[in-house]
Design an enzyme around this catalytic site. Structure first.
Site, mmCIF file in Angstrom:
data_model
loop_
_atom_site.group_PDB
_atom_site.id
_atom_site.type_symbol
_atom_site.label_atom_id
_atom_site.label_comp_id
_atom_site.label_asym_id
_atom_site.label_seq_id
_atom_site.Cartn_x
_atom_site.Cartn_y
_atom_site.Cartn_z
ATOM 1 C CG HIS A 60 -1.716 -1.226 1.420
ATOM 2 N ND1 HIS A 60 -2.963 -1.438 0.869
ATOM 3 C CD2 HIS A 60 -1.393 -2.377 2.091
ATOM 4 C CE1 HIS A 60 -3.387 -2.652 1.217
ATOM 5 N NE2 HIS A 60 -2.450 -3.232 1.933
ATOM 6 C CB SER B 211 14.388 21.948 -16.192
ATOM 7 O OG SER B 211 13.639 23.129 -16.367
ATOM 8 C CE LYS C 48 12.863 19.099 -11.693
ATOM 9 N NZ LYS C 48 11.687 19.429 -12.490
ATOM 10 C CD GLU D 265 9.698 11.908 -15.892
ATOM 11 O OE1 GLU D 265 8.869 12.597 -15.317
ATOM 12 O OE2 GLU D 265 10.703 12.386 -16.446
#
Ligand code: ARG
Length: 468
Positions: free
Chosen positions: A164, A285, A291, A298
């Site tokens: 969970h 970025s 970043k 992804e």
């Protein structure tokens, strides 16, 4: 059209038609822009078919020789990218057959005896997918080698195991890596099964009903490395189960990659900081200078949508198709090709990325220290002291509440405090309350103890033939 004029025609049919095909129809119906990918298989299939026709006396030895030589020349030109594919010839089968006809004349016009494009496309597609199964199996071995290497490298390091998304019980990082090894091994065995099931030749089924010409289907199947021939010509003309099964296996692989990607995205974020992905495999970025983004996982996660989409396309394409061949079936190729490309590139880059990860073992270990992750161990300890499990569960629940109120972890309690909850508790309780003690107590088959995980690594290395 007379026989003499056949190779002057733009197309391979004509007798039935008084008018030429409209340009818009040619554009709409053509598949050559993507099925040219099948050229090698189409040529190999035609050569085997020609050899069989010669043995049956339908082609003379000279005609067969001319066909084989012509096909070899066409293959060389396609490989050198000098071959001109024509849209008006629709697909790979007619582009190659027409080119042959133009080069060798009447002998070329005999090649299509006892054959239809329906069994031809089925045999090409099966041969192509057979090879893709083998290629994907190799890539699965590649990614699994990376997992086993990581398991060996980080053997002994602990991390929280989750249910969970809550910290549940401490596990070995190596055990977590080997969980993926198992998933990809199952994918591998699914690919092997699928390859075996599809490996029956449909050639000789003709358009749908078989052929009255003398053919030796078994001879052709053998020449093309099939394990045998399909049993029913009508089934064979319209069967695409093999493509669906292959794409379903691809969807499962991409799904496993996507779960892994999700974990890597989470783990590489500051909230977890469990792993560092090397700069080579991240991007920055355009606006935020600080970043470092995990784009590869992804994208792999995102691409799972494409592969599942390919599977959905094929299932929807087949649903409701009457027997036997229908032109709808031409729509089978693009989803399959896209699934092949997506899964292959994802598996290969993920294997590279796994070789470029550094786990922050100290952070992972620290994360096992909070969250009462040895609570089950305390309950099991009580069970071994003859407390019924349900009762033990209640006792430990109350101990956890006590710790929460006190703001401490289980192992910070004294024996005297613990005894208040159960007389069965003794000083030896601290052995089970430590993270290492907890991990190493899990010696059941498939458990996370060091001993079991070492055995699992050795077994995986044996399977993958890794010398450690
Ligand atoms: N390009 C076609 C396909 O992929 C080949 C078979 C065409 N057969 C036919 N009868 N029109 O399905």
């Amino acid at each position: 059209m007379t026989d003499k004029n056949i190779n002057k025609s733009k197309k391979l049919w004509g007798g039935r038609f008084a008018e030429t095909t409209a340009a818009s129809v040619e554009t709409f119906t053509a598949s050559i822009q993507y099925d040219s990918r099948l050229y090698k298989y189409d040529i190999r299939g035609s050569k085997a078919h020609a050899a069989m026709l010669a043995d049956q006396g339908i082609l003379s030895p000279g005609e067969q020789e001319a066909i084989v030589a012509g096909l070899s020349e066409i293959e060389r030109e396609i490989e050198a990218e000098t071959f001109e594919f024509k849209q008006e010839l629709e697909d790979i089968h007619m582009n190659i057959e027409k080119a042959l006809l133009d080069r060798i004349g009447p002998a070329g016009a005999k090649l299509h005896s006892a054959r239809s494009r329906n069994d031809q496309v089925a045999v090409d597609f099966k041969m192509y997918l057979r090879d893709q199964c083998s290629q994907v199996i190799e890539l699965l071995d590649g990614i699994n080698t990376a997992f086993v290497r990581l398991a060996r490298k980080y053997l002994g390091h602990v991390m929280p195991g989750y249910t969970h998304m809550q910290r549940a019980q401490p596990v070995l990082l190596a055990h977590h890596m080997l969980a993926y090894y198992e998933m990809f091994q199952r994918d591998r065995s699914r690919m092997i099964d699928c390859r075996k099931r599809m490996n029956l030749s449909p050639l000789g089924c003709g358009a749908l009903a078989g052929t009255g010409l003398p053919v030796d289907r078994e001879q052709v199947a053998k020449a093309l490395d099939f394990d045998g021939v399909t049993a029913n010509s009508m089934d064979s003309a319209g069967d695409r189960d093999f493509a669906i099964e292959f794409t379903s296996n691809c969807a499962m692989i991409q799904l496993h990659l996507s779960r892994l990607s999700e974990e890597l995205v989470l783990w590489s974020g500051q909230e977890f900081s469990f792993v560092d992905i090397s700069d080579k495999f991240c991007t920055g970025s355009s606006m935020m200078p600080q970043k470092k983004n995990p784009d590869i996982p992804e994208l792999i996660r995102g691409k799972s949508g494409r592969v599942v989409g390919s599977l959905m396309s094929l299932l929807t394409l087949m649903k409701g198709l009457p027997l036997t061949y229908n032109r709808d079936l031409q729509e089978d190729k693009e989803p399959v090709f896209d699934a092949v490309d997506t899964v292959s590139s994802s598996l290969s880059i993920m294997a590279e990325l796994l070789d470029n990860l550094t786990f922050n073992t100290a952070t992972m270990a620290k994360a096992t220290e909070a969250g009462f992750m040895t609570a089950t161990d305390l309950a099991d300890y009580l069970v071994l002291k003859d407390v019924p499990f349900r009762e033990a569960h209640g006792i430990v629940g109350r101990v956890v509440v006590y710790c929460l109120e006190k703001g401490c972890e289980l192992e910070n309690l004294t024996v005297d405090e613990l005894i208040q909850f159960s007389k069965a508790i003794d000083k030896d309780v601290f052995e089970v309350l430590s993270v290492d003690g907890s991990v190493n107590s899990r010696i059941s088959i498939g458990g996370t103890s060091l001993q079991r995980v070492e055995e699992a690594i050795a077994e995986a290395e044996k399977q993958l033939r890794i010398i450690s």
